[in-house]
Design a protein around this motif. Structure first.
Motif, mmCIF file in Angstrom:
data_model
loop_
_atom_site.group_PDB
_atom_site.id
_atom_site.type_symbol
_atom_site.label_atom_id
_atom_site.label_comp_id
_atom_site.label_asym_id
_atom_site.label_seq_id
_atom_site.Cartn_x
_atom_site.Cartn_y
_atom_site.Cartn_z
ATOM 1 N N LEU A 436 15.890 45.326 -3.635
ATOM 2 C CA LEU A 436 17.464 44.834 -4.128
ATOM 3 C C LEU A 436 18.473 44.686 -3.743
ATOM 4 N N SER A 437 19.687 44.158 -4.286
ATOM 5 C CA SER A 437 20.166 43.340 -3.535
ATOM 6 C C SER A 437 21.180 44.272 -3.474
ATOM 7 N N LYS A 438 21.691 44.099 -2.357
ATOM 8 C CA LYS A 438 22.783 44.482 -1.354
ATOM 9 C C LYS A 438 24.080 44.987 -2.277
ATOM 10 N N LEU A 439 24.586 45.918 -1.385
ATOM 11 C CA LEU A 439 25.826 46.670 -2.487
ATOM 12 C C LEU A 439 27.062 46.023 -1.641
ATOM 13 N N SER A 440 28.093 46.321 -2.551
ATOM 14 C CA SER A 440 29.295 45.431 -2.251
ATOM 15 C C SER A 440 30.380 46.257 -2.927
ATOM 16 N N ALA A 441 31.573 46.540 -2.168
ATOM 17 C CA ALA A 441 32.749 47.470 -2.892
ATOM 18 C C ALA A 441 33.185 45.818 -3.089
ATOM 19 N N VAL A 442 33.898 45.987 -4.406
ATOM 20 C CA VAL A 442 34.799 45.228 -4.142
ATOM 21 C C VAL A 442 36.357 45.537 -5.582
ATOM 22 N N TRP A 443 37.380 44.839 -5.565
ATOM 23 C CA TRP A 443 38.205 45.653 -5.787
ATOM 24 C C TRP A 443 38.845 45.295 -7.336
ATOM 25 N N ASP A 444 38.997 46.428 -7.837
ATOM 26 C CA ASP A 444 39.814 45.789 -8.816
ATOM 27 C C ASP A 444 40.737 45.408 -8.769
ATOM 28 N N PRO A 445 40.846 44.033 -9.957
ATOM 29 C CA PRO A 445 42.380 43.055 -9.926
ATOM 30 C C PRO A 445 43.093 43.217 -10.702
ATOM 31 N N LYS A 446 42.585 44.454 -11.010
ATOM 32 C CA LYS A 446 44.308 44.980 -12.056
ATOM 33 C C LYS A 446 44.944 46.096 -11.336
ATOM 34 N N GLN A 447 44.155 46.572 -10.468
ATOM 35 C CA GLN A 447 44.950 47.888 -9.398
ATOM 36 C C GLN A 447 44.032 47.372 -7.763
ATOM 37 N N GLN A 448 45.610 47.338 -7.660
ATOM 38 C CA GLN A 448 44.915 46.866 -6.439
ATOM 39 C C GLN A 448 44.382 47.345 -5.183
ATOM 40 N N ASP A 449 44.253 49.001 -5.525
ATOM 41 C CA ASP A 449 44.647 49.967 -4.541
ATOM 42 C C ASP A 449 42.946 50.980 -5.169
ATOM 43 N N CYS A 450 42.219 50.274 -5.303
ATOM 44 C CA CYS A 450 41.528 50.547 -6.514
ATOM 45 C C CYS A 450 40.184 50.125 -6.316
ATOM 46 N N PHE A 451 39.037 49.959 -5.537
ATOM 47 C CA PHE A 451 37.296 49.494 -6.093
ATOM 48 C C PHE A 451 36.626 50.466 -6.451
ATOM 49 N N VAL A 452 35.828 50.177 -6.688
ATOM 50 C CA VAL A 452 33.998 50.079 -7.739
ATOM 51 C C VAL A 452 32.264 49.210 -6.442
ATOM 52 N N ILE A 453 31.779 50.516 -6.694
ATOM 53 C CA ILE A 453 30.710 49.745 -5.525
ATOM 54 C C ILE A 453 29.660 50.486 -7.280
ATOM 55 N N GLY A 454 28.810 50.012 -6.265
ATOM 56 C CA GLY A 454 26.591 50.563 -6.493
ATOM 57 C C GLY A 454 26.484 51.983 -6.212
ATOM 58 N N SER A 455 25.578 52.668 -6.479
ATOM 59 C CA SER A 455 24.440 53.546 -5.623
ATOM 60 C C SER A 455 23.522 53.720 -6.114
ATOM 61 N N ARG A 460 21.275 57.853 -11.569
ATOM 62 C CA ARG A 460 22.045 56.272 -11.008
ATOM 63 C C ARG A 460 23.213 56.561 -11.581
ATOM 64 N N ARG A 461 24.326 56.174 -10.311
ATOM 65 C CA ARG A 461 25.758 55.860 -11.249
ATOM 66 C C ARG A 461 26.554 54.688 -10.619
ATOM 67 N N ILE A 462 27.544 54.469 -11.220
ATOM 68 C CA ILE A 462 28.480 53.143 -10.153
ATOM 69 C C ILE A 462 30.024 54.182 -10.202
ATOM 70 N N GLN A 463 30.389 54.336 -9.330
ATOM 71 C CA GLN A 463 31.383 54.950 -8.280
ATOM 72 C C GLN A 463 32.655 54.009 -8.344
ATOM 73 N N VAL A 464 33.814 54.864 -8.828
ATOM 74 C CA VAL A 464 35.340 54.178 -7.938
ATOM 75 C C VAL A 464 35.607 54.837 -7.286
ATOM 76 N N TYR A 465 36.788 54.135 -6.090
ATOM 77 C CA TYR A 465 37.673 55.096 -5.159
ATOM 78 C C TYR A 465 39.050 54.675 -4.970
ATOM 79 N N HIS A 466 39.451 55.077 -4.751
ATOM 80 C CA HIS A 466 41.292 55.064 -3.980
ATOM 81 C C HIS A 466 41.058 54.288 -2.742
ATOM 82 N N GLU A 467 41.715 53.435 -2.090
ATOM 83 C CA GLU A 467 41.735 52.742 -0.657
ATOM 84 C C GLU A 467 41.776 54.474 -0.407
ATOM 85 N N SER A 468 42.283 55.293 -0.005
ATOM 86 C CA SER A 468 42.432 56.589 0.227
ATOM 87 C C SER A 468 41.569 57.331 0.261
ATOM 88 N N GLY A 469 39.876 57.153 0.099
ATOM 89 C CA GLY A 469 38.801 57.579 -0.055
ATOM 90 C C GLY A 469 38.785 58.852 -1.476
#
Length: 515
Positions: A436-455, A460-469
């Motif tokens: 599998l390709s390595k997981l990589s957390a990337v920012w949402d370009p429309k919301q600079q304090d939130c990011f998305v990452i696979g799992s 199976r899921r895809i998760q979205v986090y705020h910079e506060s965790g």
């Protein structure tokens, strides 16, 4: 003599009357009394079998005896409440009904319907997109024994290795330097690219508004995103290593690159190619990174084969922008007009490339001199290799890193003085393995304090986090999201999220219906 005979006959008749069962209910005598005793005995036996167990209270009984009587009465009541209880059942039949009730109660505690639902067969992956090529199976020679070949026994073991060498895959030839014609693999020869694709390609992107929306509205937007059967398509043949959205806001257009150097373009509602997929081969090794440039719109692809190419639909070519003897890992634009590129190489070098001229600068980050090249900031705390690091969009006040020590870190880079502090560390399983390709957390370009990452967790899921965790949303779908999506990205202007897996399929969650 005659009197003796008469007395004997009378005694015989009396004895016969006592032993013969009565034939008439109206008969009297000893026979009627005998039948009455038999009936009384039968009724007594019946009463003994069905005699109710009643509670009797006497002053002589202590508390323990009274409790035993109460429990005995409760058992009696429980037996009468059993399904199928009938008066006249024996103790064995009542005990059998009680066992049935207890077994049914035990089975109900196992939640068998829920378990069977969880163990149901997984849905087959969608067959939309690129079609699987039919490969002819190799015809091996029929094996024959030495006896059938009329050969004697052999004392030494001899192996014919020519057949094994012939089966070894040939190394993929490198692409010739310079521009490569833009010829789709899954279209007929001499077929021009669709006009609506060229028109969509040249649309001006929507300008992004600075700032961020409140988290409540952002969460509500995420909850509206959904996926259906038309949102999963095979775009490339092998494992996806990179993917990107075209910046246009009028429609969806996505690109994905796989580990073999293939590039796929997908427009969900298009009729061209294979279910809206057009397939190219600009590189000979994995496409590790890609991004769309602004006016003029080009797709920049970086590959492990050491080449950087620009996909130009107007010229119908893949221009070669840069070539290195080392494999290339990542890149980013250094200027707003996307004319300057910052390239990261596998050997640790960093190349600065200006697409307008032949000017190239190379810097080795491992051998920078302290007197002339001082670091403006340090991001410490990683105990294993870092798979990705990104500045936050718009401001760059945060750096988001993904590390193989199973941790996502958010650094404060607003001051860039010495060591940048860690704002938050989030535990996340990064062990994807070699397939599998390595997981990589990337920012949402429309919301600079939130990011998305696979799992890699199940389901199976895809998760979205705020910079506060704080985890804002988890995308799940048991029918359409059944594999690990290592590659994720948000659309720069639309409410759409993509995820790419190891079989070459793209999944999109969107709030707009796709036919």
């Amino acid at each position: 003599m005659d009197e003796n005979k008469i007395d004997l006959s009378l005694k015989t008749m009396q004895l016969l009357q006592e032993r013969t069962p009565p034939q008439d209910p109206g008969m009297d005598g000893p026979v009627r009394r005998t039948s009455r005793r038999i009936r009384e005995k039968q009724n007594q036996e019946k009463n003994q079998i069905l005699s109710p167990k009643c509670l009797t209270f006497t002053s002589e009984k202590n508390d323990s005896e009274e409790e035993e009587d109460i429990e005995e009465a409760e058992v009696k009541d429980d037996k009468e409440s059993l399904p199928g209880y009938r008066e006249g059942l024996s103790e064995y039949e009542l005990e059998r009904l009680e066992n049935i009730r207890q077994n049914q109660a035990f089975l109900n505690t196992l939640n068998l319907p829920q378990i069977s639902e969880a163990l149901r067969p997984k849905p087959k992956p969608t067959q939309k997109g690129l079609k699987r090529e039919k490969t002819e199976s190799e015809m091996l020679p029929v094996r024959k024994s030495l006896r059938l070949q009329n050969k004697g026994p052999q004392t030494t073991l001899t192996l014919d290795t020519t057949s094994y060498a012939a089966r070894e895959p040939e190394e993929k030839t490198k692409k010739a330097p310079g521009p490569i014609p833009l010829d789709p693999i899954n279209l007929d020869e001499h077929v021009r690219l669709p006009e609506d694709l060229v028109k969509l390609w040249n649309e001006a992107p929507l300008k992004q508004e600075a700032g961020t929306s409140d988290l409540i509205s952002y969460q509500q937007m995420l909850q509206k995103l959904s996926i259906n059967d038309s949102c999963v398509v095979k775009v490339v043949k092998d494992r996806i290593c990179s993917a990107a959205f075209h910046p246009t806001s009028s429609d969806l257009l996505m690109a994905a690159g796989d580990k073999s150097g293939h590039l796929g373009l997908w427009k969900p509602d298009a009729s061209w190619g294979d279910d809206g997929v057009i397939y190219f081969e600009p590189h000979s090794r994995a496409i590790t990174s890609m991004a769309f440039s602004s006016r003029p719109c080009n797709l920049i692809t970086v590959s492990y084969d050491g080449s950087v190419r620009s996909m130009d639909l107007e010229k119908a070519v893949f221009d070669e922008v840069y070539h290195s003897s080392s494999g290339l890992k990542s890149f980013d634009f250094l200027s707003a007009d996307c004319s300057s590129l910052l390239l990261g190489e596998w050997n640790g070098d960093v190349a600065v490339v200006d697409r307008r001229t032949e000017f190239v600068n190379i810097y080795d980050l491992r051998h920078l001199k302290r007197r002339n090249n001082l670091a403006v900031g340090e991001l410490n705390g990683h105990s294993r290799s870092v798979s990705s690091a990104f500045f936050s969009p718009l401001t760059g006040n945060r750096v988001l890193t993904t590390c193989m020590d199973n941790t996502i870190r958010v650094f404060d880079t607003s001051l860039m003085e010495g060591r940048s502090p860690v704002l938050k560390s989030i535990t996340h399983n990064m062990q994807t393995g070699r397939w599998l390709s390595k997981l990589s957390a990337v920012w949402d370009p429309k919301q600079q304090d939130c990011f998305v990452i696979g799992s890699v967790d199940r389901p199976r899921r895809i998760q979205v986090y705020h910079e506060s965790g704080r985890r804002l949303h988890t995308f799940r779908n048991m029918d359409h999201l059944t594999t690990v999506c290592s590659i994720t990205a948000f659309h720069p202007s639309r409410n759409t999220l993509l995820g790419g897996n190891s079989s070459g399929r793209l999944h999109i969650f969107t709030d707009s219906f796709i036919n």
